[in-house]
Design a protein around this motif. Sequence first.
Motif, short mmCIF file in Angstrom:
data_model
loop_
_atom_site.label_atom_id
_atom_site.label_comp_id
_atom_site.label_asym_id
_atom_site.label_seq_id
_atom_site.Cartn_x
_atom_site.Cartn_y
_atom_site.Cartn_z
N PHE A 27 24.26 25.42 20.58
CA PHE A 27 24.58 26.67 20.57
C PHE A 27 25.78 27.14 19.76
O PHE A 27 26.76 26.21 19.88
CB PHE A 27 24.68 27.14 22.20
N ILE A 28 26.00 28.13 19.41
CA ILE A 28 26.97 28.69 18.60
C ILE A 28 27.89 29.92 19.34
O ILE A 28 27.18 30.77 19.50
CB ILE A 28 27.11 29.00 16.98
N ILE A 29 29.27 29.78 19.50
CA ILE A 29 30.13 30.66 19.70
C ILE A 29 30.72 31.00 18.46
O ILE A 29 31.62 30.32 18.26
CB ILE A 29 30.69 30.57 20.94
N SER A 30 30.59 32.34 18.00
CA SER A 30 31.69 32.68 16.82
C SER A 30 32.61 33.54 17.26
O SER A 30 32.09 34.52 17.64
CB SER A 30 30.66 33.00 15.68
N ASP A 31 33.80 33.29 17.07
CA ASP A 31 34.82 34.14 17.34
C ASP A 31 35.27 34.94 16.06
O ASP A 31 36.07 34.33 15.31
CB ASP A 31 36.17 33.46 18.01
N ASP A 32 34.83 36.45 15.86
CA ASP A 32 35.10 36.99 14.67
C ASP A 32 36.14 38.01 14.85
O ASP A 32 35.94 39.16 14.09
CB ASP A 32 33.66 37.58 13.98
N VAL A 33 37.09 37.98 15.62
CA VAL A 33 37.97 39.33 15.92
C VAL A 33 38.81 39.48 14.79
O VAL A 33 39.42 40.70 14.86
CB VAL A 33 38.90 38.81 17.27
N HIS A 34 38.98 38.55 13.95
CA HIS A 34 39.78 38.71 12.69
C HIS A 34 39.10 39.23 11.47
O HIS A 34 39.80 39.28 10.41
CB HIS A 34 40.74 37.58 12.31
N CYS A 35 37.81 39.46 11.64
CA CYS A 35 37.02 39.92 10.39
C CYS A 35 37.24 41.26 9.78
O CYS A 35 36.88 41.24 8.64
CB CYS A 35 35.52 39.97 10.90
N ASP A 36 38.09 41.95 10.46
CA ASP A 36 38.53 43.39 9.36
C ASP A 36 39.51 43.02 8.73
O ASP A 36 40.09 44.04 8.03
CB ASP A 36 38.92 44.47 10.62
N PHE A 37 40.32 41.85 8.59
CA PHE A 37 41.61 41.65 7.67
C PHE A 37 41.03 40.64 6.66
O PHE A 37 41.16 39.31 7.06
CB PHE A 37 42.76 41.14 8.71
N ILE A 38 40.70 41.19 5.86
CA ILE A 38 40.28 40.22 4.45
C ILE A 38 41.06 40.68 3.31
O ILE A 38 41.17 42.03 3.04
CB ILE A 38 38.76 39.89 4.40
N PHE A 39 41.88 39.89 2.68
CA PHE A 39 42.86 40.45 1.63
C PHE A 39 42.65 40.22 0.39
O PHE A 39 43.45 40.33 -0.46
CB PHE A 39 44.28 39.94 2.15
N ASN A 40 41.44 39.97 0.08
CA ASN A 40 40.83 39.72 -1.40
C ASN A 40 39.44 40.12 -1.55
O ASN A 40 39.13 40.87 -0.70
CB ASN A 40 41.35 38.26 -2.16
N ASN A 41 38.92 39.67 -2.58
CA ASN A 41 37.60 39.94 -2.69
C ASN A 41 36.31 39.10 -1.90
O ASN A 41 35.31 39.23 -2.13
CB ASN A 41 37.20 40.03 -4.36
N SER A 42 37.17 38.50 -0.95
CA SER A 42 36.19 37.54 -0.40
C SER A 42 35.25 38.33 0.76
O SER A 42 35.60 39.67 1.40
CB SER A 42 36.95 36.50 0.83
N GLN A 43 34.23 37.93 1.01
CA GLN A 43 33.18 38.55 1.89
C GLN A 43 33.05 38.09 3.29
O GLN A 43 32.81 36.64 3.11
CB GLN A 43 31.92 38.62 1.18
N HIS A 44 33.38 38.55 4.28
CA HIS A 44 32.97 38.12 5.65
C HIS A 44 31.77 38.09 5.90
O HIS A 44 30.90 39.08 5.89
CB HIS A 44 33.82 38.78 6.74
N HIS A 45 31.06 37.06 6.51
CA HIS A 45 29.78 36.83 6.91
C HIS A 45 29.79 36.48 8.51
O HIS A 45 30.69 35.57 9.00
CB HIS A 45 29.05 35.71 5.97
N PHE A 46 29.03 37.07 9.20
CA PHE A 46 28.56 36.63 10.47
C PHE A 46 27.50 35.79 10.53
O PHE A 46 26.54 35.71 9.76
CB PHE A 46 28.10 37.89 11.11
#
Length: 389
Positions: free
Chosen positions: A192-211
């Motif tokens: 089972f995976i628990i993913s903590d994505d609370v910082h997902c709104d702060f990306i500082f270049n062209n990287s893409q956040h993926h869930f």
Amino acid sequence: MEHYDFDKKTSRNETYSAKWSALLGDDVIPLSVADMDIPLPANMIERLNTFNHKGIYGYTLLSKDWNDTVSKWFSKHHHWDIPTEHIVFCPRVIQAISIYIQSFTECSDTILTLSPAYHPINDAVRLNHRQLLESELIYEDGCYHIDFDDLESKFKLAKCFILLSPHNPTGIVWEEEQLIKIAKLAERYNVFIISDDVHCDFIFNNSQHHFISTLSHYVEQNSFICTSPAKTFNMAGLEVANIIIANNKIREEFKNCLAAAGIHNPGYFSVPAFLTAYKECDDWLLSLKTYLAENRSYAVTLLQKYFPTWKITQSSGTYMLWVNYQSSGISEEQLKHWFISSAKVEMSWGSDFGHAGEGFFRINIATQRATLVAALERIVSTFPYAPQE
């Protein structure tokens, strides 16, 4: 776009702030605890003032459009279409993680993480009497990589894997390929995976956040994706988190666990703050990210100039920097003494993030520019080994 004055200082004295506690002295500047010194957007404050003037702080309910508001935010900002029925309110992410550990695992079970890691996650495992297993990230010349051979060997033993995405403390934004590899391991070994994505709104270049749950049907049906506006809008004290659980059976069991723990009504200010943030504050967030990117650039430039032996981890997520000072030849105790006693600046210390964090410290750059400048200039001026102009 409206102009926002992020340079305006707001005293946090007498607010019982965990970050600005007087325990270290009123003259110490903290760049430690991961909240911002930036006030909420003005329209959020006005909305909360309206509620405050009522003078009655009774029991509250989630709004009828709560889940719809969550779904629209992630669709707009992350291109993730979440069915509204998958969303479960929980005041804090760490509560959700602890409840999962208590209710869905046994004392003999092993919980796997990547290290170094945000220490309350590891504490939740240990304090709930589960076995903590850490797969140490590989550090090379300012970059981190996952040791997938080691990770697979430990997935074989794990009941649950806790992912920090973006990663805290390193700031890594995981690439899609890395997350797919993790998802395949989870499916192969029924983890089972628990993913903590609370910082997902702060990306500082062209990287893409993926869930990670969007990259695998298995993970979608065997995961908690933990989200919150707490970091994004600096409202951690209002305790709002939303856990995304696609599996109907697991979701209903989790809801029952929340009820059994006495978690049902949100705080009085939680609902108006959340609704205003997710519905009305996009421009504020965009401006804030620009401001914090400039803070980040300033801090990196200064540290590279005056402390060339330090390596700032190459990352693009969170409003923290993860700094390797191992080449300086000083111990963490010496660093603490210099920073706190001489420079009067507090950081987050690497050892707090486990053995893999030793020789590092974390800087929170989410403060007024003048405060950041003052703190870093104190460090430069008080370090006896720093090259001076």
